[in-house]
Design a protein around this motif. Structure first.
Motif, PDB file in Angstrom:
ATOM      1  N   VAL B  20      57.306 115.944 110.076  1.00  0.00           N
ATOM      2  CA  VAL B  20      57.940 114.744 110.629  1.00  0.00           C
ATOM      3  C   VAL B  20      57.097 113.478 110.454  1.00  0.00           C
ATOM      4  O   VAL B  20      57.635 112.376 110.531  1.00  0.00           O
ATOM      5  CB  VAL B  20      58.296 114.905 112.128  1.00  0.00           C
ATOM      6  CG1 VAL B  20      59.322 116.010 112.304  1.00  0.00           C
ATOM      7  CG2 VAL B  20      57.074 115.149 112.962  1.00  0.00           C
ATOM      8  N   LEU B  21      55.768 113.620 110.225  1.00  0.00           N
ATOM      9  CA  LEU B  21      54.948 112.409 110.090  1.00  0.00           C
ATOM     10  C   LEU B  21      55.279 111.703 108.779  1.00  0.00           C
ATOM     11  O   LEU B  21      55.325 112.336 107.724  1.00  0.00           O
ATOM     12  CB  LEU B  21      53.461 112.760 110.141  1.00  0.00           C
ATOM     13  CG  LEU B  21      52.936 113.086 111.534  1.00  0.00           C
ATOM     14  CD1 LEU B  21      51.528 113.639 111.447  1.00  0.00           C
ATOM     15  CD2 LEU B  21      52.959 111.851 112.416  1.00  0.00           C
ATOM     16  N   ARG B  22      55.515 110.391 108.848  1.00  0.00           N
ATOM     17  CA  ARG B  22      55.961 109.672 107.664  1.00  0.00           C
ATOM     18  C   ARG B  22      54.791 109.243 106.788  1.00  0.00           C
ATOM     19  O   ARG B  22      54.882 109.303 105.562  1.00  0.00           O
ATOM     20  CB  ARG B  22      56.786 108.461 108.091  1.00  0.00           C
ATOM     21  CG  ARG B  22      57.409 107.731 106.928  1.00  0.00           C
ATOM     22  CD  ARG B  22      58.415 106.728 107.400  1.00  0.00           C
ATOM     23  NE  ARG B  22      58.620 105.733 106.370  1.00  0.00           N
ATOM     24  CZ  ARG B  22      57.797 104.714 106.157  1.00  0.00           C
ATOM     25  NH1 ARG B  22      56.739 104.561 106.919  1.00  0.00           N
ATOM     26  NH2 ARG B  22      58.049 103.852 105.196  1.00  0.00           N
ATOM     27  N   VAL B  24      51.730 109.583 104.634  1.00  0.00           N
ATOM     28  CA  VAL B  24      51.283 110.762 103.895  1.00  0.00           C
ATOM     29  C   VAL B  24      49.875 111.184 104.325  1.00  0.00           C
ATOM     30  O   VAL B  24      49.584 112.373 104.424  1.00  0.00           O
ATOM     31  CB  VAL B  24      51.345 110.492 102.379  1.00  0.00           C
ATOM     32  CG1 VAL B  24      50.783 111.663 101.614  1.00  0.00           C
ATOM     33  CG2 VAL B  24      52.782 110.264 101.958  1.00  0.00           C
ATOM     34  N   ALA B  27      50.192 113.191 107.351  1.00  0.00           N
ATOM     35  CA  ALA B  27      50.750 114.507 107.024  1.00  0.00           C
ATOM     36  C   ALA B  27      49.680 115.404 106.411  1.00  0.00           C
ATOM     37  O   ALA B  27      49.626 116.603 106.698  1.00  0.00           O
ATOM     38  CB  ALA B  27      51.930 114.353 106.063  1.00  0.00           C
ATOM     39  N   ILE B  28      48.801 114.815 105.570  1.00  0.00           N
ATOM     40  CA  ILE B  28      47.737 115.616 104.950  1.00  0.00           C
ATOM     41  C   ILE B  28      46.782 116.143 106.010  1.00  0.00           C
ATOM     42  O   ILE B  28      46.372 117.304 105.988  1.00  0.00           O
ATOM     43  CB  ILE B  28      46.971 114.773 103.905  1.00  0.00           C
ATOM     44  CG1 ILE B  28      47.868 114.478 102.708  1.00  0.00           C
ATOM     45  CG2 ILE B  28      45.719 115.499 103.442  1.00  0.00           C
ATOM     46  CD1 ILE B  28      47.302 113.444 101.769  1.00  0.00           C
ATOM     47  N   PHE B  66      44.645 116.575  97.755  1.00  0.00           N
ATOM     48  CA  PHE B  66      45.639 115.652  98.301  1.00  0.00           C
ATOM     49  C   PHE B  66      45.022 114.271  98.550  1.00  0.00           C
ATOM     50  O   PHE B  66      45.607 113.243  98.220  1.00  0.00           O
ATOM     51  CB  PHE B  66      46.223 116.193  99.607  1.00  0.00           C
ATOM     52  CG  PHE B  66      47.307 117.210  99.404  1.00  0.00           C
ATOM     53  CD1 PHE B  66      48.434 116.902  98.663  1.00  0.00           C
ATOM     54  CD2 PHE B  66      47.209 118.469  99.966  1.00  0.00           C
ATOM     55  CE1 PHE B  66      49.437 117.834  98.468  1.00  0.00           C
ATOM     56  CE2 PHE B  66      48.204 119.412  99.775  1.00  0.00           C
ATOM     57  CZ  PHE B  66      49.317 119.086  99.033  1.00  0.00           C
ATOM     58  N   THR B  69      44.499 112.381  95.453  1.00  0.00           N
ATOM     59  CA  THR B  69      45.767 111.856  94.929  1.00  0.00           C
ATOM     60  C   THR B  69      46.155 110.567  95.634  1.00  0.00           C
ATOM     61  O   THR B  69      46.515 109.584  94.984  1.00  0.00           O
ATOM     62  CB  THR B  69      46.885 112.893  95.109  1.00  0.00           C
ATOM     63  OG1 THR B  69      46.446 114.124  94.569  1.00  0.00           O
ATOM     64  CG2 THR B  69      48.152 112.447  94.414  1.00  0.00           C
ATOM     65  N   ILE B  70      46.085 110.531  96.985  1.00  0.00           N
ATOM     66  CA  ILE B  70      46.512 109.284  97.628  1.00  0.00           C
ATOM     67  C   ILE B  70      45.479 108.179  97.432  1.00  0.00           C
ATOM     68  O   ILE B  70      45.812 107.005  97.500  1.00  0.00           O
ATOM     69  CB  ILE B  70      46.886 109.433  99.116  1.00  0.00           C
ATOM     70  CG1 ILE B  70      45.731 109.946  99.929  1.00  0.00           C
ATOM     71  CG2 ILE B  70      48.122 110.264  99.304  1.00  0.00           C
ATOM     72  CD1 ILE B  70      45.960 109.689 101.404  1.00  0.00           C
ATOM     73  N   LYS B  72      44.179 107.645  94.566  1.00  0.00           N
ATOM     74  CA  LYS B  72      44.531 107.125  93.244  1.00  0.00           C
ATOM     75  C   LYS B  72      45.898 106.460  93.235  1.00  0.00           C
ATOM     76  O   LYS B  72      46.259 105.803  92.268  1.00  0.00           O
ATOM     77  CB  LYS B  72      44.552 108.286  92.233  1.00  0.00           C
ATOM     78  CG  LYS B  72      43.163 108.777  91.857  1.00  0.00           C
ATOM     79  CD  LYS B  72      43.002 108.781  90.355  1.00  0.00           C
ATOM     80  CE  LYS B  72      41.537 108.755  89.957  1.00  0.00           C
ATOM     81  NZ  LYS B  72      41.158 107.560  89.229  1.00  0.00           N
ATOM     82  N   THR B  73      46.728 106.702  94.290  1.00  0.00           N
ATOM     83  CA  THR B  73      48.086 106.149  94.288  1.00  0.00           C
ATOM     84  C   THR B  73      48.290 105.305  95.551  1.00  0.00           C
ATOM     85  O   THR B  73      47.390 104.595  95.940  1.00  0.00           O
ATOM     86  CB  THR B  73      49.130 107.277  94.197  1.00  0.00           C
ATOM     87  OG1 THR B  73      48.956 108.164  95.295  1.00  0.00           O
ATOM     88  CG2 THR B  73      48.982 108.062  92.909  1.00  0.00           C
ATOM     89  N   VAL B  74      49.478 105.382  96.146  1.00  0.00           N
ATOM     90  CA  VAL B  74      49.725 104.564  97.342  1.00  0.00           C
ATOM     91  C   VAL B  74      50.182 105.423  98.508  1.00  0.00           C
ATOM     92  O   VAL B  74      50.662 106.534  98.330  1.00  0.00           O
ATOM     93  CB  VAL B  74      50.838 103.526  97.091  1.00  0.00           C
ATOM     94  CG1 VAL B  74      50.316 102.359  96.332  1.00  0.00           C
ATOM     95  CG2 VAL B  74      52.024 104.172  96.422  1.00  0.00           C
ATOM     96  N   PRO B  76      52.936 105.264 101.757  1.00  0.00           N
ATOM     97  CA  PRO B  76      54.127 104.499 102.099  1.00  0.00           C
ATOM     98  C   PRO B  76      53.810 103.437 103.153  1.00  0.00           C
ATOM     99  O   PRO B  76      53.059 103.701 104.095  1.00  0.00           O
ATOM    100  CB  PRO B  76      55.109 105.548 102.636  1.00  0.00           C
ATOM    101  CG  PRO B  76      54.314 106.777 102.857  1.00  0.00           C
ATOM    102  CD  PRO B  76      53.066 106.685 102.060  1.00  0.00           C
ATOM    103  N   GLU B  83      59.530 110.428 110.144  1.00  0.00           N
ATOM    104  CA  GLU B  83      60.555 110.424 109.107  1.00  0.00           C
ATOM    105  C   GLU B  83      61.936 110.337 109.743  1.00  0.00           C
ATOM    106  O   GLU B  83      62.144 110.780 110.861  1.00  0.00           O
ATOM    107  CB  GLU B  83      60.483 111.743 108.306  1.00  0.00           C
ATOM    108  CG  GLU B  83      59.213 111.933 107.522  1.00  0.00           C
ATOM    109  CD  GLU B  83      59.386 111.570 106.064  1.00  0.00           C
ATOM    110  OE1 GLU B  83      60.370 110.888 105.724  1.00  0.00           O
ATOM    111  OE2 GLU B  83      58.509 111.960 105.277  1.00  0.00           O
ATOM    112  N   ARG B  84      62.911 109.826 108.981  1.00  0.00           N
ATOM    113  CA  ARG B  84      64.303 109.918 109.449  1.00  0.00           C
ATOM    114  C   ARG B  84      64.785 111.351 109.257  1.00  0.00           C
ATOM    115  O   ARG B  84      64.383 112.026 108.311  1.00  0.00           O
ATOM    116  CB  ARG B  84      65.179 108.985 108.624  1.00  0.00           C
ATOM    117  CG  ARG B  84      65.081 107.572 109.074  1.00  0.00           C
ATOM    118  CD  ARG B  84      66.349 106.810 108.759  1.00  0.00           C
ATOM    119  NE  ARG B  84      66.137 105.394 109.061  1.00  0.00           N
ATOM    120  CZ  ARG B  84      65.520 104.559 108.226  1.00  0.00           C
ATOM    121  NH1 ARG B  84      65.110 104.994 107.058  1.00  0.00           N
ATOM    122  NH2 ARG B  84      65.335 103.302 108.556  1.00  0.00           N
TER     123      ARG B  84
END
Lengths: 118, 176
Positions: B20-22, B24, B27-28, B66, B69-70, B72-74, B76, B83-84
């Motif tokens: 449910v955590l939006r 990332v 969530a990790i 993980f 990865t975040i 190197k990226t974005v 949200p 989360e909806r």
């Protein structure tokens, strides 16, 4: 009914984990989150196997302990599966980094739009 | 025995939190906690080898992958914490869990002495012959390295292929 749930509690937990993993894989818009969902799904399967190997009052399958032992075979299969799962996760995350470098997004919907407008 | 139900509640709660955590990153972190809980479950179920691997590889290496990865990226953006709810996905999930739950009555009791896995000839053979034939007191090691050595070779091939695949996919970004 309650008896069924209590004596098979790990199997119930395993089914629920498979459910949560599926939900995250379908519902999450973010690709990294989808990979996390896949990992939860995997551990659900692992839980099923390890629970099936369990024996009440059994020792770990190390022969210096006293009998009876839990079954070593599912443990071996899951050890292999954990390592394969990490390899799978690594490749999936590598592809995600590549997708981000190429399209500048990690969201499923945005990626679809970008692909269509090309 | 008394540890069982709180542990199961803990892993299910952390798995739900992951779902449910939006954010990332959140969530990790929830997933790393979940992996740690699962590692404890393996120890409780008398699978110390699997517990060690899970703690090192599941909670350790996977989390690092993980986080890399975040990095190197974005992540949200936005203020929403959760989360909806996705109703179609929830429908599929309920269906899958319901179908799986129908098999529950056919499964043996956990820990019973007469389950197919425990009474199987293969299990008994491994436990009786592991030390004599492989010279290792740990039956899991004996099966992994001796009786099912080809499985382990296959596993090594998979890890090698994953490494090659990563080099191919990321060649431009990371290693240039």
């Amino acid at each position: 009914m309650i008896d069924l749930l209590v004596t098979r509690d790990y199997y119930v937990a395993s089914f629920l984990l498979l459910g949560i993993g599926t939900y995250v894989m379908i519902a999450a818009g973010n690709f990294v989150k989808k990979v996390i969902g896949m990992n939860i799904f995997q551990t659900g399967i692992f839980l099923f196997f390890i629970a099936s190997a369990y024996l009440d009052g059994g020792s770990p399958p190390v022969l210096t302990d006293s009998a009876p032992y839990v079954s070593p075979l599912p443990h071996v299969l899951i050890l292999t599966a954990i390592v394969v799962g990490v390899a799978l996760t690594a490749v999936a995350l590598g592809m995600i980094v590549r997708i981000y470098a190429e399209y500048g997004t990690l969201t499923e919907d945005t990626l679809k739009e970008v692909r269509e407008s090309e | 025995m008394n540890l069982e139900l709180p542990l199961i509640a803990f892993i299910l709660a952390t798995a739900l939190a992951t779902a449910v955590l939006r954010d990332v990153l959140a969530a990790i972190i929830a997933f790393a906690t979940y992996s740690l809980g699962i590692a404890v479950v393996w120890v409780v179920l008398q699978a110390p080898d699997v517990g060690l691997t899970e703690a090192a590889v599941g909670a350790g290496v996977t989390t690092v992958l993980f986080l890399l990865t975040i990095a190197k990226t974005v992540r949200p953006s936005g203020d929403r914490v959760l989360e909806r709810l996705d109703v179609p996905a929830l429908g599929v999930t309920v269906l899958i869990v319901a179908v799986l739950a129908t098999t529950l009555g056919a499964l043996p009791e956990i820990g019973a002495a007469d389950t197919t896995v425990i009474t199987s000839d293969v299990t008994q053979y491994y436990l009786e012959h592991a030390y004599k034939e492989a010279g290792v007191k740990n039956a899991v090691t004996a099966v992994l390295a001796a009786y099912r050595g080809f499985d382990t070779l296959g596993e090594a091939v998979v890890v090698y292929s994953a490494g090659v695949g990563l080099l191919v996919v990321l060649g431009k970004e990371v290693f240039a």
